[in-house]
Structures are given as structure tokens and as C-alpha cells.
Design a protein around this motif. Sequence first.
Motif, PDB file in Angstrom:
ATOM      1  N   GLY A   1       0.788  -1.226   0.000  1.00  0.00           N
ATOM      2  CA  GLY A   1       0.000   0.000   0.000  1.00  0.00           C
ATOM      3  C   GLY A   1       0.818   1.272   0.000  1.00  0.00           C
ATOM      4  O   GLY A   1       0.311   2.337  -0.380  1.00  0.00           O
ATOM      5  N   MET A   2       2.089   1.188   0.409  1.00  0.00           N
ATOM      6  CA  MET A   2       2.901   2.389   0.535  1.00  0.00           C
ATOM      7  C   MET A   2       3.199   3.038  -0.817  1.00  0.00           C
ATOM      8  O   MET A   2       3.143   4.261  -0.965  1.00  0.00           O
ATOM      9  N   GLY A   3       3.539   2.219  -1.816  1.00  0.00           N
ATOM     10  CA  GLY A   3       3.839   2.753  -3.142  1.00  0.00           C
ATOM     11  C   GLY A   3       2.659   3.510  -3.740  1.00  0.00           C
ATOM     12  O   GLY A   3       2.782   4.682  -4.125  1.00  0.00           O
TER      13      GLY A   3
ATOM     14  N   HIS B   1      -3.061   4.020 -11.566  1.00  0.00           N
ATOM     15  CA  HIS B   1      -3.488   2.631 -11.747  1.00  0.00           C
ATOM     16  C   HIS B   1      -2.291   1.707 -11.901  1.00  0.00           C
ATOM     17  O   HIS B   1      -2.285   0.606 -11.345  1.00  0.00           O
ATOM     18  N   ALA B   2      -1.277   2.150 -12.636  1.00  0.00           N
ATOM     19  CA  ALA B   2      -0.078   1.326 -12.823  1.00  0.00           C
ATOM     20  C   ALA B   2       0.598   1.023 -11.498  1.00  0.00           C
ATOM     21  O   ALA B   2       1.204  -0.043 -11.332  1.00  0.00           O
ATOM     22  N   SER B   3       0.473   1.945 -10.532  1.00  0.00           N
ATOM     23  CA  SER B   3       1.141   1.736  -9.233  1.00  0.00           C
ATOM     24  C   SER B   3       0.611   0.501  -8.514  1.00  0.00           C
ATOM     25  O   SER B   3       1.340  -0.117  -7.730  1.00  0.00           O
ATOM     26  N   SER B   4      -0.632   0.124  -8.788  1.00  0.00           N
ATOM     27  CA  SER B   4      -1.183  -1.098  -8.170  1.00  0.00           C
ATOM     28  C   SER B   4      -0.449  -2.332  -8.667  1.00  0.00           C
ATOM     29  O   SER B   4      -0.183  -3.263  -7.912  1.00  0.00           O
ATOM     30  N   GLY B   5      -0.123  -2.356  -9.959  1.00  0.00           N
ATOM     31  CA  GLY B   5       0.643  -3.469 -10.497  1.00  0.00           C
ATOM     32  C   GLY B   5       2.077  -3.461 -10.009  1.00  0.00           C
ATOM     33  O   GLY B   5       2.622  -4.496  -9.614  1.00  0.00           O
ATOM     34  N   PHE B   6       2.692  -2.283  -9.997  1.00  0.00           N
ATOM     35  CA  PHE B   6       4.069  -2.174  -9.515  1.00  0.00           C
ATOM     36  C   PHE B   6       4.181  -2.531  -8.033  1.00  0.00           C
ATOM     37  O   PHE B   6       5.251  -2.931  -7.565  1.00  0.00           O
ATOM     38  N   ALA B   7       3.086  -2.400  -7.284  1.00  0.00           N
ATOM     39  CA  ALA B   7       3.106  -2.728  -5.854  1.00  0.00           C
ATOM     40  C   ALA B   7       3.499  -4.182  -5.604  1.00  0.00           C
ATOM     41  O   ALA B   7       4.026  -4.523  -4.542  1.00  0.00           O
ATOM     42  N   VAL B   8       3.278  -5.051  -6.601  1.00  0.00           N
ATOM     43  CA  VAL B   8       3.618  -6.473  -6.472  1.00  0.00           C
ATOM     44  C   VAL B   8       5.121  -6.660  -6.280  1.00  0.00           C
ATOM     45  O   VAL B   8       5.567  -7.699  -5.775  1.00  0.00           O
ATOM     46  N   MET B   9       5.915  -5.667  -6.652  1.00  0.00           N
ATOM     47  CA  MET B   9       7.367  -5.760  -6.453  1.00  0.00           C
ATOM     48  C   MET B   9       7.712  -5.950  -4.979  1.00  0.00           C
ATOM     49  O   MET B   9       8.816  -6.405  -4.649  1.00  0.00           O
ATOM     50  N   ALA B  10       6.794  -5.603  -4.075  1.00  0.00           N
ATOM     51  CA  ALA B  10       7.031  -5.761  -2.639  1.00  0.00           C
ATOM     52  C   ALA B  10       7.312  -7.210  -2.260  1.00  0.00           C
ATOM     53  O   ALA B  10       7.987  -7.485  -1.254  1.00  0.00           O
ATOM     54  N   LEU B  11       6.818  -8.163  -3.057  1.00  0.00           N
ATOM     55  CA  LEU B  11       7.042  -9.581  -2.760  1.00  0.00           C
ATOM     56  C   LEU B  11       8.530  -9.943  -2.820  1.00  0.00           C
ATOM     57  O   LEU B  11       8.938 -10.965  -2.266  1.00  0.00           O
ATOM     58  N   PHE B  12       9.316  -9.117  -3.483  1.00  0.00           N
ATOM     59  CA  PHE B  12      10.761  -9.342  -3.500  1.00  0.00           C
ATOM     60  C   PHE B  12      11.297  -9.425  -2.073  1.00  0.00           C
ATOM     61  O   PHE B  12      12.113 -10.297  -1.746  1.00  0.00           O
ATOM     62  N   PHE B  13      10.836  -8.526  -1.210  1.00  0.00           N
ATOM     63  CA  PHE B  13      11.342  -8.464   0.161  1.00  0.00           C
ATOM     64  C   PHE B  13      10.836  -9.629   1.017  1.00  0.00           C
ATOM     65  O   PHE B  13      11.431  -9.938   2.036  1.00  0.00           O
TER      66      PHE B  13
ATOM     67  N   GLY C   1       6.344   3.397 -11.568  1.00  0.00           N
ATOM     68  CA  GLY C   1       7.196   2.282 -11.155  1.00  0.00           C
ATOM     69  C   GLY C   1       8.426   2.757 -10.410  1.00  0.00           C
ATOM     70  O   GLY C   1       8.848   2.142  -9.424  1.00  0.00           O
ATOM     71  N   TRP C   2       9.002   3.865 -10.857  1.00  0.00           N
ATOM     72  CA  TRP C   2      10.194   4.438 -10.225  1.00  0.00           C
ATOM     73  C   TRP C   2       9.889   4.828  -8.792  1.00  0.00           C
ATOM     74  O   TRP C   2      10.632   4.486  -7.875  1.00  0.00           O
ATOM     75  N   TRP C   3       8.802   5.547  -8.564  1.00  0.00           N
ATOM     76  CA  TRP C   3       8.445   6.007  -7.224  1.00  0.00           C
ATOM     77  C   TRP C   3       8.023   4.852  -6.309  1.00  0.00           C
ATOM     78  O   TRP C   3       8.328   4.860  -5.111  1.00  0.00           O
ATOM     79  N   VAL C   4       7.321   3.869  -6.862  1.00  0.00           N
ATOM     80  CA  VAL C   4       6.894   2.728  -6.038  1.00  0.00           C
ATOM     81  C   VAL C   4       8.099   1.966  -5.514  1.00  0.00           C
ATOM     82  O   VAL C   4       8.189   1.659  -4.320  1.00  0.00           O
TER      83      VAL C   4
END
Length: 251
Positions: A115-117, A166-178, A221-224
Amino acid sequence: MQLSSKLNTPTTRNEIKNSTIYCLSGRFYAINFILLAFLALVFLWWSRNESLDIAISQMWFDSATMTFPLQHNRWLDLINHRLLKDVIIAGAVLLLLRGLYQRNGRRILVGLLFGMGPLVIGILKAHSAHSCPWDLAMFGGKAATFALLDAAPVNSGPGQCFPGGHASSGFAVMALFFLWWPERPGRALLALCAGIALGLLMGYGQVMRGAHFFSHNLWAGWWVWLSQMLIFAGVSYWVNKTRKTKRDGST
């Protein structure tokens, strides 16, 4: 010696492996900050040049009717704009609830990172004077376009269209990396790539509708990623510093 023996039992080792919020190396952050700085320069050039954004959006614009034919497309709206976003939000909530139930700090943190991104993107959008393509005069609207970092003209329109929300919701999935690094680096890198691909896919769906320029999504994507990385760095440093202080105090 007693503490060392306790920490090295198989049971304790599994517990730490599954739930501990770990610290990433300084090398990891250095590489990522260098990469983000490079991408910022590329995206800034792209945004200020504008011709690439306009050319991509014109592919989905009908000059005869002065509209984006897919603006109200049922499938783009239902699947890309609503369903995918709802699935990601539901997954993040389930991950957070599971973390709370298991008292697993890492799962809780990653659930919050989802949710942060988008939250950061929402704040930036709320203060943006850039209007969406379908609001611009060149695409049948009334607003004027202007390059990133230029002064906003009087007729800049409704604004609140940069970066791509809207794109930020998809980029939020990058959090699973951590979540999976460092125990499962392969899966972590796959999750990172999946988040990037999903963000670009969801963002391009909005480009097709005339809701965003493509660079809006690149900046999203950059900001997220920047916000997720900084928040994880801060929280992991604080947690491990607190844990070390307590452990030193108990010895």
C-alpha cells in the motif's frame, strides 16, 4: 554460550528463517540507487521531450472523431482497470492478515509495502498540474500540455494525472521481492520482474484508453520501488537495531 546454543538449535533457526525482518547489504542499496538515478535521467528526458508519449498515445486516438475509441471499452475497464486492481488489493490484505495472525513481522511489513507505493503515487497525483491525455486540446479536450518541470500554464486543465495511479497497483507487487529474499532469491527476482511487467501492462491499458501518457507509468514504477526500498531499509534497520540492543542487554 547458552544464548549461542539456543540460537543454533534447528527449531530456533527455522523460526528466524521464517519470520525475521532482515537487513539488506549496503551494496544492494548502492546498486539500486545508482540504477534509479540513471532511470530518473532517462525518464526525465522522455517526459520533457514529449514526442514519444504523444506518438504512443496517437496510436490509440481517432483524429476523425477526436476521441480515444477505447476510453469506455468494457473489457479494459472491467479487467484491467477494476478486476486486476481488486485482485492485487485482496492479495495484499490477505498477506497482511496472515502476517498478523502468525505474528510474522516480515509478512506484515511486506503487506504494508503493497500500500505504501500507491499511497506515495496518490499524494504526488493530488498535487500534479498535469492533465490526462483525454483532457488535452490535442486529443479533443481543452487543457494545455507542458513538459515535466516546466511552469504550469493557466489552462493546464483538471490536472492530477501524474504519475500513473493505476499502474502503481501493479508495480506494488514488487514488494514480494522483500518477502522471499534472501531465502529464495530466484522467487524474489521473479516476483520483482512480475511486478514490473504487471505495472507496465496495467499502465499501458490506461494509455490505450487515453487516461495516461506512457511516461506517467514509468515514473509510477520508479516512485513505487524507491518508496518500498526506503521504507524496508528504515524498518529493517530499526528492528534489527532494537533486537541487537535487547540481545546485548540480556547477555
